[in-house]
Design an enzyme around this catalytic site. Structure first.
Site, PDB file in Angstrom:
ATOM      1  N   THR A  89       0.847  -1.185   0.000  1.00  8.97           N
ATOM      2  CA  THR A  89       0.000   0.000   0.000  1.00  8.97           C
ATOM      3  C   THR A  89       0.884   1.237   0.000  1.00  8.97           C
ATOM      4  O   THR A  89       1.938   1.262   0.654  1.00  8.97           O
ATOM      5  CB  THR A  89      -0.950   0.020   1.215  1.00  8.97           C
ATOM      6  OG1 THR A  89      -1.775   1.189   1.175  1.00  8.97           O
ATOM      7  CG2 THR A  89      -0.186  -0.010   2.531  1.00  8.97           C
ATOM      8  N   HIS A  94       2.528 -11.643  14.189  1.00  9.85           N
ATOM      9  CA  HIS A  94       3.561 -12.176  15.067  1.00  9.85           C
ATOM     10  C   HIS A  94       3.274 -13.617  15.495  1.00  9.85           C
ATOM     11  O   HIS A  94       4.120 -14.266  16.113  1.00  9.85           O
ATOM     12  CB  HIS A  94       3.673 -11.287  16.311  1.00  9.85           C
ATOM     13  CG  HIS A  94       5.058 -11.238  16.888  1.00  9.85           C
ATOM     14  ND1 HIS A  94       6.016 -12.202  16.634  1.00  9.85           N
ATOM     15  CD2 HIS A  94       5.656 -10.345  17.718  1.00  9.85           C
ATOM     16  CE1 HIS A  94       7.127 -11.898  17.268  1.00  9.85           C
ATOM     17  NE2 HIS A  94       6.934 -10.774  17.943  1.00  9.85           N
TER      18      HIS A  94
END
Length: 439
Positions: free
Chosen positions: A358, A410
């Site tokens: 993006t 994560h």
């Protein structure tokens, strides 16, 4: 014989839609292939066409209503093929005609502004139609400036100001004067995002302005997916900065020849797409997703490119980016962006990306933390290129610098892999010749 018009299948993951704009009204003749209504889905807008010739007898679902796949939304009275109307002579046109009886409609239908018979249906959102109704104007008379001939709020307010009309509150109170709408602004320079035009709204009795806009299906889906991403993924963002000198010099040196040869501009996105592919090959967990208790690592590279449109952010996908040249990537991104702005993207073009890029820099963003695009576990955020003083070989020099951000999940990507992934992107961009080997 009445033919049922049903909501069609629109993809495996799409089960409902919102009625956008009816292109035909009750009593209108239709032929096979004529567009009846536009449906707004969470990914793309879908046009529903007539299968047979006839007359649109009843509209069962009005604009703004939510419908499900297979639900009946209208009835067509089947007839023979409807031919184009015969041109009338002046004498025939002057003869008095008895008005045709109006079909029975519900209160919601009666509130919709009439559309010109025999002409194209007026394209406008329900909010714009309600605004036009408040001022008592016919949308068919309002010059449209929106994409695809769509009438916008600014068009309505400008038309009202030019006529000197006033709002007509539903409670019968005195009309409220309308401030003059600003004249149309000159078109912006290429690559410059125009500022949002101020919208003049009717005052409430208390003298304070409000407007209620129905949230589109796409906007609701964007909101839901962003919240889900924050609730289901362990998102963490790491940052770095890139010296863009080498890429800027390379683009400046080859830009004209590149366009002459390939018919497309050489932008930064192709460099970052190639750099991301090279980094994904080195750190494949960034190109994976979680399915239940398993990690699915993908060894193909379908890179999603975020595109901002009037209706929200969409992420079309460049398939097999590792196999495409710079020119092919630039050409495909340009085509996908154009289709996104024209609302012509297909479900196939929006599905199945493995990683997303993006670029908030085109709007002036200096730094941001992008949100994951589930089920992907990585997204790279590009930002504005800005000249800053940096230390190179012990000397302070001015270089075009860009901050980059990598948001990752994560749960399966550790900090070490994420940091090294971003360092690899930095190395490839700062030494673009390496892209030929690793990208």
């Amino acid at each position: 014989m009445a033919i049922e018009v049903r909501v069609p299948q629109m993809g495996e993951s799409i089960v409902e839609a919102v009625i956008g704009a009816w292109r035909k009204r009750e009593g209108d003749p239709v032929n096979p292939g004529d567009v009846l209504v536009e449906l707004e889905t969470e990914k793309v807008n879908v046009e529903v066409t007539a299968d047979r010739a006839g007359v649109l007898q009843h509209i069962l679902k009005r604009e703004g209503e939510t419908v499900t796949v297979g639900e009946v939304i209208a009835l067509i009275e089947e007839t023979a093929q409807v031919t184009a109307p015969v041109q009338e002579t002046p004498a025939e046109a002057g003869r008095a005609r008895e008005p045709a009886p109006l079909p029975e409609v519900t209160t919601a239908a009666a509130s919709q502004p009439a559309q010109p018979a025999g002409g194209p249906a007026v394209r406008a959102t329900p909010a714009v139609r309600r605004l036009a109704e408040e001022y008592g104007i016919d949308l068919a008379e309002v010059p449209a400036s929106g994409e695809g001939g769509r009438v916008t709020r600014e068009d309505v307010l400008r038309y009202v100001a030019q006529r000197g009309a006033a709002a007509r509150p539903a409670d019968g109170a005195a009309p409220q004067p309308v401030a003059a709408a600003p004249p149309p602004a000159a078109p912006p320079a290429p690559g410059v995002t125009p500022p949002e035009a101020p919208v003049v709204l009717p005052f409430s009795a208390a003298g304070r302005r409000e407007e209620r806009i129905r949230m589109s299906q796409r906007r609701k889906t964007i909101a839901r997916r962003l919240v889900e991403a924050q609730h289901t993924a362990a998102m963490l963002t790491t940052f770095n900065e890139i010296d863009m000198s080498a890429v800027v010099a390379l683009r400046n040196r080859w830009r004209q020849q590149f366009r002459e040869r390939y018919g497309v501009s050489l932008g930064f996105m192709s460099f970052f797409t190639k750099a991301v592919v090279g980094a994904l090959k080195a750190f494949p967990l960034l190109n994976a997703e979680i399915q239940g208790d398993e990690i699915v690592v993908k060894y193909y590279y379908d890179i999603g490119i975020a595109v901002a449109t009037d209706e929200g952010l969409v992420v079309p996908v460049v398939r097999d980016a590792d196999r495409k040249s710079f020119a092919e990537i630039e050409r495909e991104i340009e085509e996908l962006a154009r289709k996104a702005r024209e609302r012509r993207l297909t479900l196939e073009e929006l599905s199945g990306g493995t990683f997303t890029i993006t670029n908030g820099g085109v709007f002036g963003s200096l730094l941001s933390t992008p949100i994951l695009n589930p089920p992907q576990v990585g997204i790279l955020g590009m930002h504005k290129i800005e000249e800053r003083p940096v230390v190179v070989n012990g000397e302070i020099v001015i270089r075009p610098m860009m901050y980059v951000a990598l948001t990752y999940d994560h749960r399966i990507v550790d900090g070490r892999e994420a940091v090294l992934f971003l360092v690899r992107v930095k190395e490839l961009i700062e030494d673009p010749e390496r892209l030929l080997l690793e990208g």
